[in-house]
Structure formats: C-alpha cells, structure tokens
Design an enzyme around this catalytic site. Structure first.
Site, mmCIF file in Angstrom:
data_model
loop_
_atom_site.group_PDB
_atom_site.id
_atom_site.type_symbol
_atom_site.label_atom_id
_atom_site.label_comp_id
_atom_site.label_asym_id
_atom_site.label_seq_id
_atom_site.Cartn_x
_atom_site.Cartn_y
_atom_site.Cartn_z
ATOM 1 N N HIS A 127 121.899 -17.085 -12.021
ATOM 2 C CA HIS A 127 121.012 -15.970 -11.679
ATOM 3 C C HIS A 127 121.517 -15.240 -10.430
ATOM 4 O O HIS A 127 121.595 -14.013 -10.390
ATOM 5 C CB HIS A 127 119.596 -16.519 -11.458
ATOM 6 C CG HIS A 127 118.612 -15.517 -10.949
ATOM 7 N ND1 HIS A 127 117.772 -14.815 -11.776
ATOM 8 C CD2 HIS A 127 118.337 -15.097 -9.682
ATOM 9 C CE1 HIS A 127 117.017 -14.006 -11.047
ATOM 10 N NE2 HIS A 127 117.344 -14.163 -9.764
ATOM 11 N N GLU A 128 121.879 -15.991 -9.404
ATOM 12 C CA GLU A 128 122.314 -15.368 -8.145
ATOM 13 C C GLU A 128 123.642 -14.632 -8.307
ATOM 14 O O GLU A 128 123.806 -13.515 -7.806
ATOM 15 C CB GLU A 128 122.412 -16.419 -7.037
ATOM 16 C CG GLU A 128 121.082 -17.073 -6.660
ATOM 17 C CD GLU A 128 120.041 -16.065 -6.186
ATOM 18 O OE1 GLU A 128 120.423 -15.026 -5.634
ATOM 19 O OE2 GLU A 128 118.839 -16.302 -6.403
ATOM 20 N N HIS A 131 123.186 -11.284 -9.965
ATOM 21 C CA HIS A 131 122.783 -10.186 -9.062
ATOM 22 C C HIS A 131 124.033 -9.491 -8.512
ATOM 23 O O HIS A 131 124.075 -8.271 -8.379
ATOM 24 C CB HIS A 131 121.980 -10.726 -7.870
ATOM 25 C CG HIS A 131 120.506 -10.878 -8.118
ATOM 26 N ND1 HIS A 131 119.705 -9.867 -8.610
ATOM 27 C CD2 HIS A 131 119.675 -11.940 -7.911
ATOM 28 C CE1 HIS A 131 118.444 -10.297 -8.700
ATOM 29 N NE2 HIS A 131 118.402 -11.551 -8.289
ATOM 30 N N GLU A 188 115.511 -8.370 -11.395
ATOM 31 C CA GLU A 188 115.264 -9.788 -11.628
ATOM 32 C C GLU A 188 115.474 -10.167 -13.090
ATOM 33 O O GLU A 188 116.111 -11.177 -13.402
ATOM 34 C CB GLU A 188 113.836 -10.161 -11.205
ATOM 35 C CG GLU A 188 113.660 -10.318 -9.706
ATOM 36 C CD GLU A 188 114.619 -11.332 -9.129
ATOM 37 O OE1 GLU A 188 114.714 -12.448 -9.667
ATOM 38 O OE2 GLU A 188 115.308 -10.998 -8.159
HETATM 39 ZN ZN ZN Z 1 116.824 -12.810 -8.191
#
Ligand code: ZN
Length: 267
Positions: A127-128, A131, A188
């Site tokens: 997830h990070e 980004h 997100e």
């Molecule tokens: Zn996030």
C-alpha cells in the site's frame, strides 16, 4: 475543497500539467519526479536523525525481507523499478509505516501490534509503495502549491527548514512532525488496489490484507491515526472493497508462486 478541485482542473487545462495515474485517473503534476524524489530523500535523512532506529536485528531483517520482495515486483514502466530502495525500522509505539519518493521505506515497531505475519506486513508495504508509484506526494504538493500555500518543493529539498514541516506533511509523514495531512479517499483506494497487486505479484497471500485491516480496525482509536487509517474509506468499506479485489489478484498470486516467488520472511 470544491474550489480547490476546480482550480486543479483549470490548471490541468491551462498548464498542461496533467498526468494519468496507474488506475487511469487524471492527476495534476506540477513537479518533476526528481524534485519530489530529492524531497523524499532529504525528509528521510531528517527522520533518521529525529527518530530512534531499532536495534532489533531480527525484526529489521524481517522488514527488509518483505520490503525487498515487494520492490522487486515494481513493474519496469515505473521510474522506481531500478531504484535503490532503503528500509529502516524505527523504534516507536506508532502503528505506522511509510514509503517516500526517492525510494525510502520506514516502518515503526508499533506496527507489530497489527502485523502478525509476512503477508500482513506485505499488505502495508504494498500500500505504501503504491502511494509512491502513483505519485500521490507529487499530486498533493501540486495541489498545495496551487492553493497558494506557498511551499516550494525544491526549496524544501535543499533543506530550508521553514518548508520542512509542510513538505513532510505532504509526503504523508506529517504525524511525525505534528501535522497530519491525510491522503484523499481516491488516493487511498488507488493505493489499496495497486498495493494488493504488488503483494500478490511478490507471492504474498493477498487475502491477508483483509486480516491486516481487521487488526488495524481493532487497535485504532488512538489519538494519532496511522497514515493508512487516517482517512475514509471506513475500515469496513475498505475491507469490502479489498474483498472484491481478491478475485482479480488471485491469478497474480498463483503465477508468482509458480515462478518460485515464495518469500519466507520471519521474525
Ligand atoms: Zn495510504
């Protein structure tokens, strides 16, 4: 908020500063990747001075093992596929982790309150890193620039202290400097989708992402929400969305295992 969006759309038209995100969304990008990468690197060096680096060798090895497996799967179409990524484990009760443009990853030991195995850590790091791949920091810096916040990424990267806090907040590490600037809901969701793909491609069990967010939901409620809990979608909505994505990423996981990608990271 609406006004900012409109001015963003206008700038897209007028300045031709538009890019397309990995999921096909139009983005306002005003800075070069190099500028934002430099900002990420400078901020990471700053954090390393301010935060305590963990002396737990086993957990550090574990975190690096999972991070290595994830970044190895970054598709060649991204600038970051050949990047020299560095990973640090910071000694802090914060249930948090981050990835920065420039190829830096930070994990806080507090994250182990929510992470029970390699697959769950892979869900967080996927997830990070997503980004970063989707240039969300650049997008956010561009929006604040347009909104007249007056922050100049290049100056912050050069070390001008007065720009440091807003710069770090824009990079998603604001909680460490006392300002939390959450990513938007769309960013997100994008990071969730891309992150799930990355972890599956690395041979981590994608369904463990659901368990991870369930753990997160259980322990949240502290005064500083971690980056990945800091904005809507609500936990339940996020879990529902991830469940829906599982079918799409299962073939990626199956293929990865066939190719021998069977990470064995332990702590
Ligand atoms: Zn996030």
């Amino acid at each position: 908020m609406k006004k900012r969006w409109i001015s963003g759309a206008l700038a897209c038209v007028l300045l031709v500063a538009c890019a397309t995100s990995p999921t096909g969304r139009r983005q306002l990008i005003l800075f070069s990747d190099g500028e934002v990468a430099q900002l990420g690197l400078t901020s990471f060096e700053q954090l390393k001075k301010e935060e305590k680096i963990s002396t737990d060798k086993k957990k550090t090895r574990f975190v690096r093992c999972v991070a290595d497996a994830i970044v190895h799967q970054i598709p060649a179409s991204y600038n970051y596929s050949t990047q020299d990524w560095q990973v640090e484990l910071f000694d802090s009760p914060d249930v948090n982790a981050f990835a920065l443009p420039g190829g830096r990853i930070g994990v806080y030991t507090g994250l182990f309150k929510a992470v029970n195995n390699q697959d769950q850590l892979a869900a967080v790091l996927g997830h990070e890193v997503a980004h970063v791949l989707a240039r969300h920091s650049n997008e956010r810096l561009s929006q604040s620039q347009l909104a007249g916040v007056g922050m100049v990424a290049a100056d912050a990267a050069l070390g001008d202290a007065s720009y440091r806090e807003p710069a770090m907040a824009a990079l998603g590490i604001g909680a460490q400097v006392g300002v939390l600037l959450p990513y938007g809901r769309i960013q997100e969701t994008e990071a969730d989708v891309l992150g799930l793909q990355l972890m599956a491609m690395a041979g981590f069990k994608p369904e463990q992402a659901i368990s991870l967010w369930q753990n997160m939901a259980q322990i949240s409620g502290g005064k500083k929400p971690p980056e990945f809990l800091s904005t809507h979608p609500s936990d339940q909505h996020r879990i529902d969305e991830l469940s829906r994505q599982l079918d799409a990423v299962t073939p990626l996981y199956t293929k990865a295992r066939e190719l021998g990608r069977k990470p064995q990271c332990q702590f």
